[in-house]
Write a protein that holds these residues in place. Structure first.
Motif, mmCIF file in Angstrom:
data_model
loop_
_atom_site.group_PDB
_atom_site.id
_atom_site.type_symbol
_atom_site.label_atom_id
_atom_site.label_comp_id
_atom_site.label_asym_id
_atom_site.label_seq_id
_atom_site.Cartn_x
_atom_site.Cartn_y
_atom_site.Cartn_z
ATOM 1 N N MET A 1 0.954 -1.410 -0.023
ATOM 2 C CA MET A 1 0.087 -0.075 -0.098
ATOM 3 C C MET A 1 0.946 1.260 -0.025
ATOM 4 S SD MET A 1 -3.051 1.322 0.254
ATOM 5 C CE MET A 1 -4.357 0.357 0.741
ATOM 6 N N ARG A 2 0.565 2.149 -0.700
ATOM 7 C CA ARG A 2 1.180 3.452 -1.023
ATOM 8 C C ARG A 2 0.394 4.695 -0.960
ATOM 9 N NH1 ARG A 2 3.432 3.129 -6.579
ATOM 10 N NH2 ARG A 2 1.293 2.327 -6.591
ATOM 11 N N ASP A 3 0.918 5.934 -0.813
ATOM 12 C CA ASP A 3 -0.068 7.150 -0.822
ATOM 13 C C ASP A 3 -0.855 6.978 -2.086
ATOM 14 O OD1 ASP A 3 1.542 7.518 1.511
ATOM 15 O OD2 ASP A 3 2.725 8.929 0.655
ATOM 16 N N GLU A 4 0.022 6.734 -3.259
ATOM 17 C CA GLU A 4 -0.847 6.945 -4.467
ATOM 18 C C GLU A 4 -1.982 5.730 -4.499
ATOM 19 O OE1 GLU A 4 2.375 6.271 -4.183
ATOM 20 O OE2 GLU A 4 3.034 8.225 -4.274
ATOM 21 N N ASP A 5 -2.216 4.798 -3.822
ATOM 22 C CA ASP A 5 -2.942 3.828 -3.822
ATOM 23 C C ASP A 5 -4.317 4.421 -3.255
ATOM 24 O OD1 ASP A 5 -1.399 1.859 -4.828
ATOM 25 O OD2 ASP A 5 -0.617 1.169 -2.994
ATOM 26 N N TYR A 6 -4.308 5.359 -2.352
ATOM 27 C CA TYR A 6 -5.196 5.933 -1.735
ATOM 28 C C TYR A 6 -5.960 6.840 -2.798
ATOM 29 C CZ TYR A 6 -4.367 4.294 2.921
ATOM 30 O OH TYR A 6 -4.145 3.625 4.098
ATOM 31 N N ALA A 7 -5.232 7.654 -3.489
ATOM 32 C CA ALA A 7 -5.751 8.649 -4.406
ATOM 33 C C ALA A 7 -6.372 7.934 -5.701
ATOM 34 C CB ALA A 7 -4.603 9.393 -5.163
ATOM 35 N N THR A 8 -5.673 6.881 -5.984
ATOM 36 C CA THR A 8 -6.057 5.912 -7.205
ATOM 37 C C THR A 8 -7.647 5.444 -6.776
ATOM 38 O OG1 THR A 8 -3.881 5.382 -7.834
ATOM 39 C CG2 THR A 8 -5.971 3.867 -8.626
ATOM 40 N N ALA A 9 -7.695 4.620 -5.413
ATOM 41 C CA ALA A 9 -9.114 4.285 -5.130
ATOM 42 C C ALA A 9 -9.992 5.263 -5.297
ATOM 43 C CB ALA A 9 -8.940 3.585 -3.802
ATOM 44 N N LEU A 10 -9.926 6.436 -4.743
ATOM 45 C CA LEU A 10 -10.897 7.376 -4.812
ATOM 46 C C LEU A 10 -10.942 7.970 -6.097
ATOM 47 C CD1 LEU A 10 -9.576 9.751 -1.721
ATOM 48 C CD2 LEU A 10 -11.430 8.392 -1.811
ATOM 49 N N GLU A 11 -10.301 8.016 -6.926
ATOM 50 C CA GLU A 11 -10.658 8.241 -8.509
ATOM 51 C C GLU A 11 -11.361 7.135 -8.934
ATOM 52 O OE1 GLU A 11 -10.819 9.855 -12.066
ATOM 53 O OE2 GLU A 11 -10.021 10.794 -10.554
ATOM 54 N N GLU A 12 -11.214 5.987 -8.839
ATOM 55 C CA GLU A 12 -11.935 4.866 -9.230
ATOM 56 C C GLU A 12 -13.240 4.840 -8.988
ATOM 57 O OE1 GLU A 12 -10.938 2.802 -11.873
ATOM 58 O OE2 GLU A 12 -9.215 4.050 -12.132
ATOM 59 N N LEU A 13 -13.400 5.356 -7.429
ATOM 60 C CA LEU A 13 -14.689 4.927 -6.878
ATOM 61 C C LEU A 13 -15.656 6.299 -6.779
ATOM 62 C CD1 LEU A 13 -13.488 2.553 -4.104
ATOM 63 C CD2 LEU A 13 -14.576 1.987 -6.155
ATOM 64 N N LYS A 14 -15.038 7.510 -7.459
ATOM 65 C CA LYS A 14 -15.685 8.645 -6.990
ATOM 66 C C LYS A 14 -17.226 8.574 -7.523
ATOM 67 C CE LYS A 14 -14.373 10.921 -11.237
ATOM 68 N NZ LYS A 14 -13.305 11.520 -11.841
ATOM 69 N N ASP A 15 -17.440 7.992 -8.309
ATOM 70 C CA ASP A 15 -18.895 7.935 -8.788
ATOM 71 C C ASP A 15 -19.866 6.887 -8.506
ATOM 72 O OD1 ASP A 15 -18.211 10.298 -10.572
ATOM 73 O OD2 ASP A 15 -17.747 8.786 -12.346
ATOM 74 N N ASP A 16 -19.184 5.942 -7.615
ATOM 75 C CA ASP A 16 -20.280 5.015 -7.015
ATOM 76 C C ASP A 16 -20.419 5.031 -5.576
ATOM 77 O OD1 ASP A 16 -19.690 3.619 -9.383
ATOM 78 O OD2 ASP A 16 -17.790 2.935 -8.746
ATOM 79 N N TYR A 17 -20.024 6.062 -4.911
ATOM 80 C CA TYR A 17 -20.294 6.220 -3.514
ATOM 81 C C TYR A 17 -20.563 7.794 -3.096
ATOM 82 C CZ TYR A 17 -18.692 1.665 -2.984
ATOM 83 O OH TYR A 17 -18.443 0.321 -3.108
ATOM 84 N N ASP A 18 -21.229 8.127 -1.998
ATOM 85 C CA ASP A 18 -21.776 9.308 -1.677
ATOM 86 C C ASP A 18 -20.688 10.178 -0.813
ATOM 87 O OD1 ASP A 18 -24.113 9.199 -3.198
ATOM 88 O OD2 ASP A 18 -25.095 8.224 -1.559
ATOM 89 N N GLY A 19 -20.055 9.319 -0.194
ATOM 90 C CA GLY A 19 -18.880 9.835 0.621
ATOM 91 C C GLY A 19 -17.719 8.878 0.969
ATOM 92 N N PHE A 20 -16.747 9.196 1.512
ATOM 93 C CA PHE A 20 -15.607 8.487 1.997
ATOM 94 C C PHE A 20 -14.966 8.431 3.099
ATOM 95 C CE2 PHE A 20 -15.973 9.199 -2.490
ATOM 96 C CZ PHE A 20 -15.856 7.999 -3.352
ATOM 97 N N LEU A 21 -14.570 7.030 3.509
ATOM 98 C CA LEU A 21 -13.983 7.171 4.958
ATOM 99 C C LEU A 21 -12.578 6.575 4.448
ATOM 100 C CD1 LEU A 21 -13.232 6.879 7.825
ATOM 101 C CD2 LEU A 21 -14.652 4.774 8.015
ATOM 102 N N ILE A 22 -11.530 7.446 4.875
ATOM 103 C CA ILE A 22 -9.989 6.876 4.624
ATOM 104 C C ILE A 22 -9.561 6.226 6.091
ATOM 105 C CG2 ILE A 22 -7.935 7.414 3.946
ATOM 106 C CD1 ILE A 22 -9.618 7.540 1.673
ATOM 107 N N ILE A 23 -9.057 5.076 5.881
ATOM 108 C CA ILE A 23 -8.490 4.451 6.916
ATOM 109 C C ILE A 23 -7.039 4.465 6.649
ATOM 110 C CG2 ILE A 23 -8.181 2.699 8.865
ATOM 111 C CD1 ILE A 23 -11.236 2.098 8.359
#
Length: 90
Positions: A1-23
């Protein structure tokens, strides 16, 4: 897991969810203080609630301060972060 992986996941899922919780897991190799910048950049295009929980480990205190400076709330437990996200989506 890297910093970029969080950004990539948010980009990929941005249209699928109403909000995000990053752990964030700061004691995992690849997670750095740069995560704050990645989350701030992601928040700009999400236009959706984004909250964080940063688990205890190496750079937790510093990373928490950096993320909070980006105006992304950081909660002391995953449960509190979930409640906060639920309130924002309410």
């Amino acid at each position: 897991m890297r910093d970029e992986d969080y950004a990539t996941a948010l980009e990929e899922l941005k249209d699928d969810y109403d909000g995000f919780l990053i752990i964030a897991l700061p004691n995992v190799m690849g997670i750095t203080e740069g995560l704050a910048e990645k989350l701030m950049a992601s928040r700009r295009y999400l236009n959706k609630p984004l909250v964080c929980h940063i688990a205890e480990g190496g750079i937790t205190a510093r990373l928490t301060r950096l993320v909070e400076r980006t105006r992304i709330p950081v909660y002391s437990s995953p449960e509190r972060a979930v409640r906060a996200l639920k309130a924002l989506l309410g």
